[in-house]
Design a protein around this motif. Structure first.
Motif, PDB file in Angstrom:
ATOM      1  N   PHE A   1       2.750  11.354  -9.374  1.00  0.00           N
ATOM      2  CA  PHE A   1       3.827  12.521  -8.951  1.00  0.00           C
ATOM      3  C   PHE A   1       4.050  12.637  -7.354  1.00  0.00           C
ATOM      4  CE2 PHE A   1       4.766  16.991  -8.092  1.00  0.00           C
ATOM      5  CZ  PHE A   1       5.696  17.089  -9.092  1.00  0.00           C
ATOM      6  N   LEU A   2       2.833  12.701  -6.678  1.00  0.00           N
ATOM      7  CA  LEU A   2       2.673  12.859  -5.415  1.00  0.00           C
ATOM      8  C   LEU A   2       3.520  11.875  -4.590  1.00  0.00           C
ATOM      9  CD1 LEU A   2      -0.764  14.281  -4.689  1.00  0.00           C
ATOM     10  CD2 LEU A   2       1.297  15.508  -4.709  1.00  0.00           C
ATOM     11  N   LEU A   3       3.296  10.596  -4.851  1.00  0.00           N
ATOM     12  CA  LEU A   3       3.983   9.378  -4.600  1.00  0.00           C
ATOM     13  C   LEU A   3       5.510   9.622  -4.672  1.00  0.00           C
ATOM     14  CD1 LEU A   3       4.192   6.462  -3.357  1.00  0.00           C
ATOM     15  CD2 LEU A   3       3.552   5.754  -5.665  1.00  0.00           C
ATOM     16  N   ASN A   4       5.877   9.866  -5.726  1.00  0.00           N
ATOM     17  CA  ASN A   4       7.393  10.254  -6.122  1.00  0.00           C
ATOM     18  C   ASN A   4       7.988  11.020  -5.074  1.00  0.00           C
ATOM     19  OD1 ASN A   4       9.658   9.360  -7.678  1.00  0.00           O
ATOM     20  ND2 ASN A   4       9.577  11.578  -8.493  1.00  0.00           N
ATOM     21  N   LEU A   5       7.161  12.159  -4.934  1.00  0.00           N
ATOM     22  CA  LEU A   5       7.911  13.116  -3.853  1.00  0.00           C
ATOM     23  C   LEU A   5       8.114  12.403  -2.533  1.00  0.00           C
ATOM     24  CD1 LEU A   5       5.608  16.576  -4.593  1.00  0.00           C
ATOM     25  CD2 LEU A   5       8.123  15.731  -5.347  1.00  0.00           C
TER      26      LEU A   5
ATOM     27  N   LEU B   1       8.565   9.078  -2.058  1.00  0.00           N
ATOM     28  CA  LEU B   1       9.650   8.183  -2.298  1.00  0.00           C
ATOM     29  C   LEU B   1      11.155   9.054  -2.159  1.00  0.00           C
ATOM     30  CD1 LEU B   1       8.107   6.103  -5.090  1.00  0.00           C
ATOM     31  CD2 LEU B   1       8.828   5.112  -2.961  1.00  0.00           C
ATOM     32  N   GLU B   2      11.144  10.366  -2.667  1.00  0.00           N
ATOM     33  CA  GLU B   2      12.419  10.815  -2.531  1.00  0.00           C
ATOM     34  C   GLU B   2      13.061  11.062  -1.002  1.00  0.00           C
ATOM     35  OE1 GLU B   2      12.408  13.244  -6.870  1.00  0.00           O
ATOM     36  OE2 GLU B   2      11.615  14.247  -5.065  1.00  0.00           O
ATOM     37  N   THR B   3      12.163  11.215  -0.155  1.00  0.00           N
ATOM     38  CA  THR B   3      12.852  11.261   1.313  1.00  0.00           C
ATOM     39  C   THR B   3      12.703  10.130   1.894  1.00  0.00           C
ATOM     40  OG1 THR B   3      10.563  12.092   1.811  1.00  0.00           O
ATOM     41  CG2 THR B   3      12.324  13.622   1.140  1.00  0.00           C
ATOM     42  N   LEU B   4      12.174   8.923   1.368  1.00  0.00           N
ATOM     43  CA  LEU B   4      11.742   7.520   2.110  1.00  0.00           C
ATOM     44  C   LEU B   4      13.243   7.161   3.074  1.00  0.00           C
ATOM     45  CD1 LEU B   4       9.525   5.423   2.872  1.00  0.00           C
ATOM     46  CD2 LEU B   4      10.660   3.888   0.739  1.00  0.00           C
ATOM     47  N   ALA B   5      14.132   7.251   2.185  1.00  0.00           N
ATOM     48  CA  ALA B   5      15.560   6.653   2.921  1.00  0.00           C
ATOM     49  C   ALA B   5      15.819   7.570   4.025  1.00  0.00           C
ATOM     50  CB  ALA B   5      16.650   6.535   1.904  1.00  0.00           C
ATOM     51  N   VAL B   6      15.318   8.672   4.262  1.00  0.00           N
ATOM     52  CA  VAL B   6      15.645   9.810   5.248  1.00  0.00           C
ATOM     53  C   VAL B   6      14.715   9.655   6.274  1.00  0.00           C
ATOM     54  CG1 VAL B   6      16.082  11.944   5.937  1.00  0.00           C
ATOM     55  CG2 VAL B   6      16.772  11.423   3.613  1.00  0.00           C
TER      56      VAL B   6
ATOM     57  N   ILE C   1       3.676  10.979   8.226  1.00  0.00           N
ATOM     58  CA  ILE C   1       4.491  11.738   8.800  1.00  0.00           C
ATOM     59  C   ILE C   1       4.161  12.319  10.181  1.00  0.00           C
ATOM     60  CG2 ILE C   1       3.793  13.853   7.843  1.00  0.00           C
ATOM     61  CD1 ILE C   1       6.981  14.054   6.705  1.00  0.00           C
ATOM     62  N   ARG C   2       2.865  12.469  10.436  1.00  0.00           N
ATOM     63  CA  ARG C   2       2.428  12.942  11.875  1.00  0.00           C
ATOM     64  C   ARG C   2       1.901  11.907  12.561  1.00  0.00           C
ATOM     65  NH1 ARG C   2       0.589  16.553   7.493  1.00  0.00           N
ATOM     66  NH2 ARG C   2       0.109  14.568   6.515  1.00  0.00           N
ATOM     67  N   THR C   3       2.201  11.887  13.878  1.00  0.00           N
ATOM     68  CA  THR C   3       1.676  10.792  14.688  1.00  0.00           C
ATOM     69  C   THR C   3       0.147  10.479  14.743  1.00  0.00           C
ATOM     70  OG1 THR C   3       3.800  11.201  16.076  1.00  0.00           O
ATOM     71  CG2 THR C   3       1.709  10.027  17.188  1.00  0.00           C
TER      72      THR C   3
ATOM     73  N   SER D   1       1.004  -0.994   0.071  1.00  0.00           N
ATOM     74  CA  SER D   1       0.155  -0.071   0.001  1.00  0.00           C
ATOM     75  C   SER D   1       0.985   1.166  -0.088  1.00  0.00           C
ATOM     76  CB  SER D   1      -0.782   0.038   1.417  1.00  0.00           C
ATOM     77  OG  SER D   1      -1.512   1.276   1.301  1.00  0.00           O
ATOM     78  N   THR D   2       1.084   2.172  -1.059  1.00  0.00           N
ATOM     79  CA  THR D   2       2.239   2.961  -1.115  1.00  0.00           C
ATOM     80  C   THR D   2       1.289   4.327  -0.561  1.00  0.00           C
ATOM     81  OG1 THR D   2       1.011   3.748  -3.365  1.00  0.00           O
ATOM     82  CG2 THR D   2       2.899   2.348  -3.382  1.00  0.00           C
ATOM     83  N   SER D   3       0.121   4.075   0.269  1.00  0.00           N
ATOM     84  CA  SER D   3      -0.580   5.255   0.824  1.00  0.00           C
ATOM     85  C   SER D   3       0.122   5.311   2.278  1.00  0.00           C
ATOM     86  CB  SER D   3      -2.248   4.897   0.927  1.00  0.00           C
ATOM     87  OG  SER D   3      -2.690   4.090   0.184  1.00  0.00           O
ATOM     88  N   LYS D   4       0.964   4.212   2.480  1.00  0.00           N
ATOM     89  CA  LYS D   4       1.650   4.649   3.978  1.00  0.00           C
ATOM     90  C   LYS D   4       2.896   5.020   4.004  1.00  0.00           C
ATOM     91  CE  LYS D   4      -2.395   2.840   5.164  1.00  0.00           C
ATOM     92  NZ  LYS D   4      -2.596   1.856   3.974  1.00  0.00           N
ATOM     93  N   TYR D   5       4.175   4.505   4.152  1.00  0.00           N
ATOM     94  CA  TYR D   5       5.290   5.110   4.413  1.00  0.00           C
ATOM     95  C   TYR D   5       5.817   5.612   3.065  1.00  0.00           C
ATOM     96  CZ  TYR D   5       5.825   3.599   9.288  1.00  0.00           C
ATOM     97  OH  TYR D   5       5.752   3.508  10.534  1.00  0.00           O
ATOM     98  N   MET D   6       5.447   5.144   2.165  1.00  0.00           N
ATOM     99  CA  MET D   6       6.170   5.268   0.604  1.00  0.00           C
ATOM    100  C   MET D   6       5.690   6.780   0.299  1.00  0.00           C
ATOM    101  SD  MET D   6       6.274   2.096  -1.947  1.00  0.00           S
ATOM    102  CE  MET D   6       7.352   1.210  -1.937  1.00  0.00           C
ATOM    103  N   ASP D   7       4.283   6.967   0.527  1.00  0.00           N
ATOM    104  CA  ASP D   7       3.747   8.438   0.242  1.00  0.00           C
ATOM    105  C   ASP D   7       4.287   9.192   1.336  1.00  0.00           C
ATOM    106  OD1 ASP D   7       2.051  10.447   0.842  1.00  0.00           O
ATOM    107  OD2 ASP D   7       0.526   9.820  -0.114  1.00  0.00           O
ATOM    108  N   GLY D   8       3.837   8.621   2.653  1.00  0.00           N
ATOM    109  CA  GLY D   8       4.430   9.119   3.704  1.00  0.00           C
ATOM    110  C   GLY D   8       3.536  10.670   4.235  1.00  0.00           C
ATOM    111  N   HIS D   9       2.972  11.249   3.565  1.00  0.00           N
ATOM    112  CA  HIS D   9       2.404  12.664   3.743  1.00  0.00           C
ATOM    113  C   HIS D   9       0.770  12.518   3.871  1.00  0.00           C
ATOM    114  CE1 HIS D   9       6.728  13.231   2.379  1.00  0.00           C
ATOM    115  NE2 HIS D   9       6.426  14.308   3.296  1.00  0.00           N
ATOM    116  N   ALA D  10       0.267  11.371   3.613  1.00  0.00           N
ATOM    117  CA  ALA D  10      -1.259  11.088   3.585  1.00  0.00           C
ATOM    118  C   ALA D  10      -1.959  12.059   2.470  1.00  0.00           C
ATOM    119  CB  ALA D  10      -1.806  11.636   4.787  1.00  0.00           C
TER     120      ALA D  10
END
Ligand code: PLP
Length: 422
Positions: free
Chosen positions: A277-281, A283-288, A369-371, A201-210
Motif C-alpha cells: 500500500f505504501l509502495l503504491n503511494l 508509485l503514484e507520484t513517480l512520474a512527477v 525524497i530528502r537529500t 529495489s522498490t525501497s528506492k525511487y519507486m517508494d521514494g519516501h523511505a
C-alpha cells in the motif's frame, strides 16, 4: 495510457461503489465455499488467492501496475530488492550453473553473487560494464544461464549498454536480467531495449519516501525458453507442482509464474500488504518526482564540477562523463538524482566533508525524497575486497550524493559550506 496516467490508474479499477484507493488486504488467507474449490485453486493458482506467503490482492494490484510501467507481461513483488535479485537468478540457475554479471553493480548484489551463490554451487563471472561484445562472449560457458547488469549502477553510476548485453545473451540462448532501480521505468524501460527480466529495489525511487523495503521482478514474457533448450525447470514437468510445465500452462509469463508458485511458495519472502500500500503511494507520484530529481541533480553536478575541489565526478548527464553518450541513448529524459564524486584528499577529507553537511543526512539509503549522502567504501560496500571495489568503480574517498526534492539552492548552499570546511 501514457506513463503519467499508468502510475495512477494501472493495477486497480474500482467498480461501482468500491473504494477509490486499493484497500490494504491485511489477511493471511482467503476463504472458499468448498474443499473442491480450494483444490481447484491449488491446481491453477491463477484462479484465486491461496495464501499471503506468495500472493495478496493489495500486492497484486501493485504488481500489475509495475508490470505495465515496465512494459512486461507480469510481475512479482518481494520483501526486498535483495530478494528480487536472488530469486531472479535462482529461478533459472541450479547448483552447477554459471552466470555473468557486469562488475559495476550494487555491493550487496556483489556479495550475493560472489559469495552466497558460490556456497550454493552457482558461479558468477564479473565482466567490466564497458566490455566489448567479444569480451562478454568469451565469459560465456556451456552452463551459463543468464547475464545481469544495472541500468545505472549504484554507486559507480555507469550506464549499461543494454542492447549490446542483450545481443550477446540472446546469441547464446540465455536471458538478460536488468536491475532498473536507479532509472525507474520513467527514465528507461529496459525491456524495450532487449532485456528479458527486470528487477528493482522498490525501497528506492519507486517508494521514494523511505517507508518500506521491497523489491519486484518483472517478466517481459518475451524470452523463448523452449527454443533455448537450456531451461528444463521451465519447459519440463515440475515435480514439486504436480507435473506442471510452466511454458505450456502459463505461456504469457512462465518465468514469473514459476518464481511465484515454486520459489516464493518455498522461500516466502513476500511483502506485507501494508508495505505494498505504501509502495503504491510512492508509485503514484513517480512520474512527477523523477524529472525533478534529474533537474536538481543536473544543477548540483554542474556546481560540484565547477568547484575545482573534486578529483572526479560521476554523473552521466555531464558531457565530461564517459557514459554521457550511452545516457543520451538510454536515458534521454535524465539520469536520476544520484551523483558520485571524490574530493581531493581521499577518505579522511571525504569524511570531514560529509560530516560538515547539515541538510544532507548521512544514512544508509539512496534515491529518497530528502537529500542524503554516504561513503560507500565505509558502508554499503564495506565487505568488498580492494579488487572488488576497483571493479565496482569505487575509491575509498568516493561520496555518493543522492539529490532530493528540496529547493536546489538550499542543497547547493549546504555543499558550499561543507566545501569551505575542507
Ligand atoms: N539493487 C540496487 C541497485 C540497489 O541500490 C539496492 C540497494 O541499495 C538493491 C538492489 C537491494 O535492495 P534492498 O535494499 O531493497 O534489498
Amino acid at each position: 495510457m501514457k506513463i503519467e496516467t499508468q502510475v495512477l490508474h494501472e493495477g486497480y479499477s474500482p467498480k461501482n461503489g468500491e473504494p477509490r484507493v486499493m484497500p490494504i488486504y491485511q489477511s493471511t488467507t482467503y476463504v472458499y465455499n468448498s474443499t473442491d474449490a480450494v483444490a481447484d485453486v491449488f491446481d491453477d493458482p491463477t484462479l484465486g488467492m491461496i495464501y499471503s506467503r506468495f500472493e495478496n490482492p493489495t500486492t497484486d494490484a501493485v504488481e500489475k501496475k509495475i508490470a505495465a510501467l515496465e512494459g512486461g507481461a507480469a510481475a512479482m513483488c518481494t520483501s526486498s530488492g535483495q530478494a528480487a535479485s536472488m530469486l531472479s537468478i535462482l529461478n533459472i540457475c541450479d547448483a552447477g550453473d554459471h552466470f555473468i554479471s557486469s562488475s559495476s553493480i550494487y555491493g550487496g548484489t556483489v556479495n550475493l553473487f560472489a559469495f552466497t551463490f558460490k556456497k550454493m554451487g552457482i558461479e558468477c563471472t564479473f565482466v567490466d560494464v564497458d566490455a566489448s561484445e567479444d569480451e562478454i562472449r568469451a565469459a560465456i560457458r556451456p552452463n551459463t544461464k543468464c547475464v545481469f547488469g544495472e541500468t545505472i549502477a549504484n554507486p559507480a553510476l555507469t550506464v549499461l549498454d543494454i542492447e549490446k548485453w542483450a545481443k550477446v545473451a540472446h546469441e547464446a540462448g540465455i536471458p538478460l536480467i536488468v536491475d532498473n532501480t536507479f532509472a525507474t521505468p520513467i527514465l528507461c524501460r529496459p525491456i524495450e531495449w532487449g532485456a528479458d527480466i527486470v528487477v528493482h529495489s522498490t525501497s528506492k525511487y519507486m517508494d521514494g519516501h523511505a517507508v518500506q523495503v521491497g523489491g519486484v521482478i518483472v517478466d517481459s514474457g518475451k524470452f523463448d525458453w523452449k527454443a533455448s533448450g537450456k531451461f528444463p525447470g521451465l519447459t519440463e514437468p515440475d515435480e514439486s507442482y504436480h507435473g506442471i510445465v510452466y511454458t505450456e500452462k502459463y505461456p504469457a509469463a512462465p518465468y514469473i509464474t514459476k518464481a511465484r508458485m515454486q520459489l516464493m511458495r518455498d522461500f516466502g519472502c513476500y511483502p506485507a500488504a501494508n508495505s505494498s500500500f505504501l509502495l503504491n503511494l510512492g508509485l503514484e507520484t513517480l512520474a512527477v518526482r523523477m524529472p525533478k530529481y534529474c533537474e536538481n541533480a543536473m544543477k548540483v553536478a554542474k556546481y560540484i564540477e565547477s568547484t575545482g575541489k573534486v578529483e572526479s565526478i560521476k554523473y552521466a548527464g555531464l558531457e565530461s562523463d564517459p557514459h554521457y553518450e550511452l545516457a543520451k541513448k538510454y536515458l534521454p529524459d535524465g539520469v536520476c538524482g544520484v551523483i558520485s564524486f571524490s574530493v581531493k584528499g581521499g577518505r579522511e577529507t571525504a569524511v570531514k566533508f560529509m560530516d560538515a553537511l547539515k541538510l544532507a543526512s548521512n544514512e544508509v539509503h539512496v534515491a529518497d525524497i530528502r537529500t542524503c549522502v554516504l561513503n560507500p567504501a565505509s558502508a554499503t560496500h564495506r565487505q568488498l575486497t580492494e579488487e572488488q571495489l576497483v571493479a565496482a568503480g569505487i575509491d575509498p574517498g568516493m561520496i555518493r550524493f543522492s539529490v532530493g526534492l528540496e529547493n536546489v539552492d538550499d542543497i547547493i548552499d549546504d555543499l558550499k559550506q561543507a566545501f569551505e570546511v575542507i
